[in-house]
Motif scaffolding. Sequence first.
Motif, mmCIF file in Angstrom:
data_model
loop_
_atom_site.group_PDB
_atom_site.id
_atom_site.type_symbol
_atom_site.label_atom_id
_atom_site.label_comp_id
_atom_site.label_asym_id
_atom_site.label_seq_id
_atom_site.Cartn_x
_atom_site.Cartn_y
_atom_site.Cartn_z
ATOM 1 N N LEU A 205 -45.302 8.574 40.670
ATOM 2 C CA LEU A 205 -44.135 8.991 39.500
ATOM 3 C C LEU A 205 -45.132 8.999 38.419
ATOM 4 O O LEU A 205 -46.115 8.572 38.335
ATOM 5 C CB LEU A 205 -43.691 7.939 39.490
ATOM 6 C CG LEU A 205 -42.689 7.378 40.410
ATOM 7 C CD1 LEU A 205 -41.419 6.250 40.503
ATOM 8 C CD2 LEU A 205 -41.820 8.868 41.120
ATOM 9 N N ALA A 206 -45.723 9.885 37.711
ATOM 10 C CA ALA A 206 -46.205 11.001 36.356
ATOM 11 C C ALA A 206 -44.792 10.212 35.630
ATOM 12 O O ALA A 206 -43.862 10.987 34.989
ATOM 13 C CB ALA A 206 -46.453 11.826 37.190
ATOM 14 N N TYR A 207 -45.208 9.299 34.119
ATOM 15 C CA TYR A 207 -45.060 8.827 32.950
ATOM 16 C C TYR A 207 -44.933 10.690 32.600
ATOM 17 O O TYR A 207 -45.747 11.292 32.074
ATOM 18 C CB TYR A 207 -45.624 8.108 32.225
ATOM 19 C CG TYR A 207 -46.316 6.361 33.018
ATOM 20 C CD1 TYR A 207 -44.673 6.080 33.096
ATOM 21 C CD2 TYR A 207 -46.903 5.859 33.518
ATOM 22 C CE1 TYR A 207 -44.741 4.652 34.047
ATOM 23 C CE2 TYR A 207 -46.752 4.748 33.725
ATOM 24 C CZ TYR A 207 -45.500 4.163 34.002
ATOM 25 O OH TYR A 207 -46.054 2.973 34.771
ATOM 26 N N ALA A 208 -43.775 10.661 31.668
ATOM 27 C CA ALA A 208 -43.120 11.385 30.423
ATOM 28 C C ALA A 208 -43.130 10.908 29.610
ATOM 29 O O ALA A 208 -43.331 11.113 28.535
ATOM 30 C CB ALA A 208 -42.096 12.538 31.004
ATOM 31 N N GLY A 209 -42.484 9.369 29.308
ATOM 32 C CA GLY A 209 -42.311 8.662 28.297
ATOM 33 C C GLY A 209 -41.899 7.461 28.481
ATOM 34 O O GLY A 209 -41.527 7.147 29.172
ATOM 35 N N GLY B 215 -57.182 12.815 36.418
ATOM 36 C CA GLY B 215 -56.627 11.729 35.860
ATOM 37 C C GLY B 215 -54.564 11.880 35.784
ATOM 38 O O GLY B 215 -54.476 12.776 35.055
ATOM 39 N N VAL B 216 -53.681 11.228 35.943
ATOM 40 C CA VAL B 216 -52.622 11.064 35.634
ATOM 41 C C VAL B 216 -52.207 10.071 34.829
ATOM 42 O O VAL B 216 -51.951 9.388 35.861
ATOM 43 C CB VAL B 216 -51.817 11.810 36.737
ATOM 44 C CG1 VAL B 216 -50.295 11.620 37.001
ATOM 45 C CG2 VAL B 216 -52.409 12.892 37.196
ATOM 46 N N LYS B 217 -51.067 10.201 33.924
ATOM 47 C CA LYS B 217 -50.462 8.741 33.775
ATOM 48 C C LYS B 217 -49.669 8.505 34.635
ATOM 49 O O LYS B 217 -48.253 9.483 34.469
ATOM 50 C CB LYS B 217 -49.762 9.164 32.522
ATOM 51 C CG LYS B 217 -51.193 9.170 31.114
ATOM 52 C CD LYS B 217 -50.688 9.474 30.001
ATOM 53 C CE LYS B 217 -51.352 10.033 28.624
ATOM 54 N NZ LYS B 217 -51.571 10.306 27.599
ATOM 55 N N SER B 218 -49.567 6.982 35.539
ATOM 56 C CA SER B 218 -48.643 7.319 36.255
ATOM 57 C C SER B 218 -48.588 6.094 37.217
ATOM 58 O O SER B 218 -49.230 5.045 36.281
ATOM 59 C CB SER B 218 -49.178 7.879 37.767
ATOM 60 O OG SER B 218 -50.484 7.718 37.817
ATOM 61 N N GLY C 97 -48.314 15.571 40.193
ATOM 62 C CA GLY C 97 -49.130 13.775 39.798
ATOM 63 C C GLY C 97 -48.095 13.436 40.455
ATOM 64 O O GLY C 97 -47.918 11.545 41.199
ATOM 65 N N SER C 98 -46.281 13.628 41.021
ATOM 66 C CA SER C 98 -45.867 13.071 41.126
ATOM 67 C C SER C 98 -44.751 13.430 42.968
ATOM 68 O O SER C 98 -44.591 14.631 42.494
ATOM 69 C CB SER C 98 -44.027 13.523 40.428
ATOM 70 O OG SER C 98 -43.958 12.592 39.057
ATOM 71 N N LEU D 143 -45.634 15.133 50.262
ATOM 72 C CA LEU D 143 -43.960 15.424 50.158
ATOM 73 C C LEU D 143 -43.476 15.435 48.140
ATOM 74 O O LEU D 143 -44.307 14.146 47.576
ATOM 75 C CB LEU D 143 -42.805 14.411 49.881
ATOM 76 C CG LEU D 143 -43.033 14.788 52.120
ATOM 77 C CD1 LEU D 143 -44.251 13.498 52.652
ATOM 78 C CD2 LEU D 143 -41.783 14.325 53.162
ATOM 79 N N LEU D 144 -43.126 16.259 47.727
ATOM 80 C CA LEU D 144 -42.600 16.448 46.497
ATOM 81 C C LEU D 144 -41.682 15.939 46.356
ATOM 82 O O LEU D 144 -41.111 17.072 46.859
ATOM 83 C CB LEU D 144 -43.037 18.112 46.219
ATOM 84 C CG LEU D 144 -45.369 18.202 47.108
ATOM 85 C CD1 LEU D 144 -45.266 19.567 46.120
ATOM 86 C CD2 LEU D 144 -46.117 17.653 46.108
ATOM 87 N N PHE D 145 -41.300 16.508 44.418
ATOM 88 C CA PHE D 145 -40.074 16.137 44.353
ATOM 89 C C PHE D 145 -39.755 17.923 44.376
ATOM 90 O O PHE D 145 -38.663 18.068 44.149
ATOM 91 C CB PHE D 145 -40.648 15.274 43.281
ATOM 92 C CG PHE D 145 -40.336 13.718 43.889
ATOM 93 C CD1 PHE D 145 -39.574 13.195 43.905
ATOM 94 C CD2 PHE D 145 -41.699 13.133 42.757
ATOM 95 C CE1 PHE D 145 -39.443 12.155 44.691
ATOM 96 C CE2 PHE D 145 -41.809 11.762 44.149
ATOM 97 C CZ PHE D 145 -40.774 11.879 44.319
ATOM 98 N N SER D 146 -40.908 19.301 42.846
ATOM 99 C CA SER D 146 -40.648 19.564 42.896
ATOM 100 C C SER D 146 -39.854 20.009 41.916
ATOM 101 O O SER D 146 -38.508 19.448 41.920
ATOM 102 C CB SER D 146 -40.567 20.776 44.153
ATOM 103 O OG SER D 146 -39.225 20.931 44.289
#
Length: 230
Positions: free
Chosen positions: A70-74, A135-138, A193-194, A208-211
């Motif tokens: 799961l990619a962070y957004a904040g 890199g992904v903040k996740s 990245g999610s 598999l994606l959320f998209s």
Amino acid sequence: HEMEVESKEKVFTKKVDSVRSSQTAYALLGNYESANLLDAKASFSTHLRLSDNSVDFGINPILDSAVMTLAYAGYYGDTTIEMNIQVEQLSEEIYDTTTYFSNEVFSTIPFSSPLEYSFFPTPNTLRYRDADTVGVKSVSFNVNQIGQLILDASNNNLVDNDVFVPFFKGLHFSVSSVQPSSSILYFNLIDGGSKLTIYYNDSLSYDLLFSAAATRVNHFEMQDDLDVQN
């Protein structure tokens, strides 16, 4: 969804019944208690979608592992406190043509082995899956229960998302009922990245994606109205 009301004697926050919470930009998760505002607990539900049509894992595929990212957004709150999350499978369909509100409750069923994960949020730290990835903040965690369920699906349920989504209705992410006050995390499910990656047969993988096409709904449990004296 709180509003602050001021009088000559005191300030208080008042809970608003509900707000539209489907197809929002970010998915929210966590528990946050405040001395001045209403306590809030956030969870979310979402579809998971195939990244390709006509998926065929072969005869008797062997699961190596399945990893949810799961990619962070904040965030807001205290990320030095451990978060305890749980994931369950939706047992009712949710639809992209329906408007859902923040007080919606969907039916869920737990996996045969409860899917739970405890971690310290690191929303400002880049993570790398391997040397070739950006890199992904996740946050990432093992979800073998889901991976096995997908590998066991018949090819008829993996033709495309029109048949897959009714078969695998989606997931509900929440924090433990005994989660202490910590933080509310924002996740960007549309970010590439999610995803959920299934590793199988030693050298193969499938995402598999959320998209953006996935139905996403935020849920909120709010404390009753609280007076705060000046």
